[in-house]
Structure formats: structure tokens, C-alpha cells
Motif scaffolding. Sequence first.
Motif, PDB file in Angstrom:
ATOM      1  N   SER A 291      31.551  13.138  40.942  1.00 17.33           N
ATOM      2  CA  SER A 291      31.373  11.709  41.214  1.00 17.33           C
ATOM      3  C   SER A 291      32.497  11.243  42.136  1.00 17.33           C
ATOM      4  CB  SER A 291      31.401  10.920  39.907  1.00 17.33           C
ATOM      5  OG  SER A 291      31.517   9.544  40.173  1.00 17.33           O
ATOM      6  N   LEU A 292      32.148  10.925  43.368  1.00 18.46           N
ATOM      7  CA  LEU A 292      33.156  10.488  44.333  1.00 18.46           C
ATOM      8  C   LEU A 292      33.823   9.169  43.917  1.00 18.46           C
ATOM      9  CD1 LEU A 292      34.491  11.554  46.830  1.00 18.46           C
ATOM     10  CD2 LEU A 292      32.776  10.404  48.198  1.00 18.46           C
ATOM     11  N   PRO A 293      33.081   8.155  43.456  1.00 15.87           N
ATOM     12  CA  PRO A 293      33.752   6.930  43.014  1.00 15.87           C
ATOM     13  C   PRO A 293      34.737   7.177  41.860  1.00 15.87           C
ATOM     14  CG  PRO A 293      31.425   6.511  43.333  1.00 15.87           C
ATOM     15  CD  PRO A 293      31.615   7.993  43.465  1.00 15.87           C
ATOM     16  N   GLN A 294      34.382   8.061  40.956  1.00 19.54           N
ATOM     17  CA  GLN A 294      35.273   8.351  39.826  1.00 19.54           C
ATOM     18  C   GLN A 294      36.547   9.041  40.318  1.00 19.54           C
ATOM     19  OE1 GLN A 294      33.554  10.435  36.471  1.00 19.54           O
ATOM     20  NE2 GLN A 294      35.474  11.500  36.111  1.00 19.54           N
TER      21      GLN A 294
ATOM     22  N   GLN B 267      35.794  23.767  37.813  1.00 17.51           N
ATOM     23  CA  GLN B 267      34.684  24.727  37.789  1.00 17.51           C
ATOM     24  C   GLN B 267      33.333  24.050  38.026  1.00 17.51           C
ATOM     25  OE1 GLN B 267      35.381  27.976  37.608  1.00 17.51           O
ATOM     26  NE2 GLN B 267      37.513  27.332  37.536  1.00 17.51           N
ATOM     27  N   ARG B 268      33.314  22.734  38.001  1.00 20.23           N
ATOM     28  CA  ARG B 268      32.081  21.981  38.202  1.00 20.23           C
ATOM     29  C   ARG B 268      31.577  22.154  39.631  1.00 20.23           C
ATOM     30  NH1 ARG B 268      30.895  16.034  36.190  1.00 20.23           N
ATOM     31  NH2 ARG B 268      31.896  16.985  34.403  1.00 20.23           N
ATOM     32  N   PRO B 269      30.266  22.293  39.805  1.00 20.79           N
ATOM     33  CA  PRO B 269      29.733  22.395  41.176  1.00 20.79           C
ATOM     34  C   PRO B 269      30.055  21.119  41.974  1.00 20.79           C
ATOM     35  CG  PRO B 269      28.006  22.786  39.537  1.00 20.79           C
ATOM     36  CD  PRO B 269      29.233  22.387  38.795  1.00 20.79           C
ATOM     37  N   ALA B 270      30.312  21.277  43.249  1.00 24.90           N
ATOM     38  CA  ALA B 270      30.713  20.152  44.096  1.00 24.90           C
ATOM     39  C   ALA B 270      29.667  19.045  44.128  1.00 24.90           C
ATOM     40  CB  ALA B 270      31.019  20.637  45.500  1.00 24.90           C
ATOM     41  N   GLU B 271      28.386  19.414  44.003  1.00 22.46           N
ATOM     42  CA  GLU B 271      27.337  18.370  44.042  1.00 22.46           C
ATOM     43  C   GLU B 271      27.338  17.500  42.790  1.00 22.46           C
ATOM     44  OE1 GLU B 271      25.313  22.209  42.656  1.00 22.46           O
ATOM     45  OE2 GLU B 271      26.625  21.669  44.317  1.00 22.46           O
ATOM     46  N   ALA B 272      28.010  17.935  41.743  1.00 24.48           N
ATOM     47  CA  ALA B 272      28.052  17.169  40.492  1.00 24.48           C
ATOM     48  C   ALA B 272      29.299  16.291  40.380  1.00 24.48           C
ATOM     49  CB  ALA B 272      27.988  18.122  39.296  1.00 24.48           C
TER      50      ALA B 272
ATOM     51  N   ALA C 164      34.327  17.250  47.057  1.00 23.69           N
ATOM     52  CA  ALA C 164      33.119  16.438  47.156  1.00 23.69           C
ATOM     53  C   ALA C 164      32.841  16.030  48.600  1.00 23.69           C
ATOM     54  CB  ALA C 164      33.245  15.200  46.273  1.00 23.69           C
ATOM     55  N   ILE C 165      33.878  15.644  49.317  1.00 19.10           N
ATOM     56  CA  ILE C 165      33.709  15.237  50.719  1.00 19.10           C
ATOM     57  C   ILE C 165      33.277  16.439  51.564  1.00 19.10           C
ATOM     58  CG2 ILE C 165      34.956  14.437  52.760  1.00 19.10           C
ATOM     59  CD1 ILE C 165      36.534  12.590  50.826  1.00 19.10           C
ATOM     60  N   LYS C 166      33.896  17.580  51.326  1.00 18.86           N
ATOM     61  CA  LYS C 166      33.518  18.799  52.058  1.00 18.86           C
ATOM     62  C   LYS C 166      32.055  19.147  51.797  1.00 18.86           C
ATOM     63  CE  LYS C 166      34.858  23.613  52.613  1.00 18.86           C
ATOM     64  NZ  LYS C 166      35.737  24.686  52.166  1.00 18.86           N
ATOM     65  N   TYR C 167      31.613  19.003  50.553  1.00 21.78           N
ATOM     66  CA  TYR C 167      30.213  19.278  50.216  1.00 21.78           C
ATOM     67  C   TYR C 167      29.287  18.297  50.939  1.00 21.78           C
ATOM     68  CZ  TYR C 167      25.866  19.453  47.603  1.00 21.78           C
ATOM     69  OH  TYR C 167      24.543  19.528  47.264  1.00 21.78           O
ATOM     70  N   GLN C 168      29.635  17.016  50.925  1.00 25.24           N
ATOM     71  CA  GLN C 168      28.797  16.021  51.597  1.00 25.24           C
ATOM     72  C   GLN C 168      28.755  16.257  53.106  1.00 25.24           C
ATOM     73  OE1 GLN C 168      30.132  12.164  50.299  1.00 25.24           O
ATOM     74  NE2 GLN C 168      29.279  12.427  48.251  1.00 25.24           N
ATOM     75  N   GLN C 169      29.861  16.682  53.673  1.00 22.52           N
ATOM     76  CA  GLN C 169      29.892  17.008  55.111  1.00 22.52           C
ATOM     77  C   GLN C 169      28.994  18.204  55.418  1.00 22.52           C
ATOM     78  OE1 GLN C 169      30.619  14.883  57.028  1.00 22.52           O
ATOM     79  NE2 GLN C 169      32.772  14.631  57.477  1.00 22.52           N
ATOM     80  N   SER C 170      28.988  19.193  54.515  1.00 24.62           N
ATOM     81  CA  SER C 170      28.143  20.375  54.736  1.00 24.62           C
ATOM     82  C   SER C 170      26.666  19.992  54.699  1.00 24.62           C
ATOM     83  CB  SER C 170      28.451  21.471  53.739  1.00 24.62           C
ATOM     84  OG  SER C 170      27.984  21.125  52.441  1.00 24.62           O
ATOM     85  N   LEU C 171      26.318  19.017  53.866  1.00 26.68           N
ATOM     86  CA  LEU C 171      24.920  18.538  53.824  1.00 26.68           C
ATOM     87  C   LEU C 171      24.558  17.841  55.130  1.00 26.68           C
ATOM     88  CD1 LEU C 171      24.547  17.077  50.207  1.00 26.68           C
ATOM     89  CD2 LEU C 171      23.716  19.261  51.090  1.00 26.68           C
ATOM     90  N   LYS C 172      25.465  17.056  55.690  1.00 24.66           N
ATOM     91  CA  LYS C 172      25.219  16.374  56.953  1.00 24.66           C
ATOM     92  C   LYS C 172      25.090  17.375  58.095  1.00 24.66           C
ATOM     93  CE  LYS C 172      27.454  12.018  55.804  1.00 24.66           C
ATOM     94  NZ  LYS C 172      28.601  11.137  56.060  1.00 24.66           N
ATOM     95  N   ASP C 173      25.916  18.442  58.048  1.00 24.94           N
ATOM     96  CA  ASP C 173      25.875  19.452  59.107  1.00 24.94           C
ATOM     97  C   ASP C 173      24.554  20.228  59.087  1.00 24.94           C
ATOM     98  OD1 ASP C 173      28.368  18.659  59.899  1.00 24.94           O
ATOM     99  OD2 ASP C 173      29.419  20.325  58.911  1.00 24.94           O
TER     100      ASP C 173
END
Length: 118
Positions: free
Chosen positions: A61-64, A54-59, A107-116
Amino acid sequence: MASALYKSIITVADKVVPKKFEPLWQHPAGPKTVFFWAPMCKWGLVCAGIGDLQRPAEAISLPQTIALSATGLIWSRYSLVIIPKNYSLFSVNVFVAATQLYQMARAIKYQQSLKDKK
């Protein structure tokens, strides 16, 4: 001290375990061993991972999530090559890996959306 307490508890429990549960009780990876209790405690990680869905994708932690996914996959494999095979350890680690791989994809999908958007 703790060992003596443990042995006395097991001695008492040995007398009250029903006959139909005797094979589980006496199993090399049964409740009398750490091979049983470590996976049972690790289900807490699975519960936490499910709660984090339920946590927002921007929150996230990709390393974790990468670390937890890797340990879940590694320990899943390890649990099938040790003697005795520990299927409870295998199952909990499959679930740890699955929940974390899903979180990693989010998390990766969220980061890709920011790049797009840039």
C-alpha cells in the motif's frame, strides 16, 4: 487505581535494581517513564515492516508506506529536540522510516514497470 498499582510496583522494583543499572533506572527517559516504553512497543512496527519485505510489490500500500515513512522521519527529528533527548525513540523511528522507504521504493519500481509494459 492504576496509578497506585504502578507506584507500588516501582517502589518494590526500586529496591531490587542492581547498582550498575541505577543510572538507567533513574534516567528521565528510563524504564520508569512512558519515554522508555513507547519506543519499546513501537519496535513492533519495525518487526512488521521487516516481515513485509517478503510481501509481493503489488500488494504494498503506497499511501500506508508514505504515511509511515513520514511519521518515522518526523518523530526522528522530534525525539532529538525534546528534553530529555530520547535516543531510543530516535532509533526506532529511523528504523520505521528506513523499512518503509525501502517498501515505498519497491512499490514505485513495480508501478513504473507496469507503465513501461504499456
